[in-house]
Write an enzyme that holds these catalytic residues in place. Structure first.
Site, mmCIF file in Angstrom:
data_model
loop_
_atom_site.group_PDB
_atom_site.id
_atom_site.type_symbol
_atom_site.label_atom_id
_atom_site.label_comp_id
_atom_site.label_asym_id
_atom_site.label_seq_id
_atom_site.Cartn_x
_atom_site.Cartn_y
_atom_site.Cartn_z
ATOM 1 N N GLU A 143 0.825 -1.213 0.000
ATOM 2 C CA GLU A 143 0.000 0.000 0.000
ATOM 3 C C GLU A 143 0.860 1.264 0.000
ATOM 4 O OE1 GLU A 143 -2.744 -0.381 3.229
ATOM 5 O OE2 GLU A 143 -3.869 -2.014 2.268
ATOM 6 N N HIS B 257 -10.192 1.772 0.147
ATOM 7 C CA HIS B 257 -10.659 0.890 1.227
ATOM 8 C C HIS B 257 -12.178 0.705 1.200
ATOM 9 C CE1 HIS B 257 -6.604 1.507 2.809
ATOM 10 N NE2 HIS B 257 -6.816 0.469 3.589
#
Length: 293
Positions: A172, A204
């Site tokens: 990420e 997300h």
């Protein structure tokens, strides 16, 4: 003599071909990190579009590799570990393809990605120590109640721990910080620090399709975006990938602070003071994050 002339002509032809290849950044001796590239040719809209594409690719790759499994199924996690590695590699490739060779003002791809040696000790340890200051209250709270962070580190022996503490932070931070900020900085300047984390927060939201309630998604978007702003600022100052990846791993290790458990602690006022002091000191330390050229 004829052989010498032929040999000399052949050498000159090979030199010309090598020079042409070097100018185009496609010579056989060039590597992904060898060519100096820049993204100054990108205006803000194309840069944002590429970042959006990277975020979509990251999420889609995860889902394509794990179709038919629930999120916590070990088989699903293993597939997703492979998926984030693929997505990270593709993101670096996209960056290289979008970049324009600029031997005078450009940087190598590794330098853009924050994979460099210069200032690595400060660029790695300073952000980590800053986050340890931020979590000063929760750290003391956990240790004094018998909950050692070391217990969570031991979880790296299973796939859930590997996902939370190793692969998720590395992938990420690589995609959403190391790849996106170099694209945005030439056109957006320091405003890129505010733009890039929005993709991180929105990405997300894919948990909604896995049955996570919308209220939880909103909370997750809020704290992931806030965290994204912090580590984006750190990357902007230090230009080091290791530092932001370690911060991400540390925050995943600690989880959200247990505010609701402060009142039940044997010394609630002391723990509350540490929470406030940690936040204040962190703000000061973050403000003075060193700039590493």
């Amino acid at each position: 003599r004829e052989r010498l002339r032929a040999g000399g002509g052949q050498d000159r032809g090979m030199a010309s071909s090598s020079a042409a290849g070097a100018e185009g950044g496609l010579g056989p001796a060039s590597s992904m990190c060898g060519d100096r590239i820049s993204f100054s040719h990108l205006t803000l809209l194309p840069a944002v579009a590429v970042c959006a594409g990277l975020a979509i690719m990251f999420v889609l790759t995860i889902h394509l590799f794990s179709r038919g499994f629930t999120r916590e199924d070990p088989r699903c996690i293993k597939r997703r570990l492979v998926a984030v590695c693929v997505a990270s590699a593709l993101s670096a490739l996209v960056l290289r393809l979008v970049g324009q060779v600029d031997e005078e003002q450009g940087r190598t791809l590794c330098d853009h990605l924050g994979l460099r040696w210069r200032g690595i000790v400060v660029g790695t340890l300073y952000p980590l120590l800053a986050h340890m200051v931020l979590f000063m209250g929760p750290l003391v709270q956990n240790i004094t109640t018998g909950e050692s962070p070391w217990d969570e580190i031991k979880n790296c022996r299973n796939v859930q721990g590997l996902r939370n503490l190793v692969f998720a932070p590395l992938s990420e931070e690589f995609v959403f910080r190391s790849c996106m900020l170099p694209l945005l900085l030439p056109s957006a300047g320091s405003t890129a620090v505010w733009i890039a984390p929005l993709f991180f927060g929105i990405a997300h939201g894919h948990h909604f399709f896995a049955g996570v309630p919308l209220s939880n998604i909103i909370v997750q978007f809020t704290y992931t975006t806030l965290f994204g702003w912090i580590v984006a600022f750190i990357f902007y100052r230090t230009r080091h990938f290791c530092g932001v990846a370690l911060c991400h791993a540390f925050c995943n290790l600690m989880g959200l602070p247990g505010f609701g458990e402060v009142s039940s602690h044997p010394t609630p006022r002391f723990i509350g003071f540490l929470y406030v002091a940690g936040l204040v000191l962190f703000s000061v330390v973050l403000f003075y994050t060193p700039t590493i050229a």
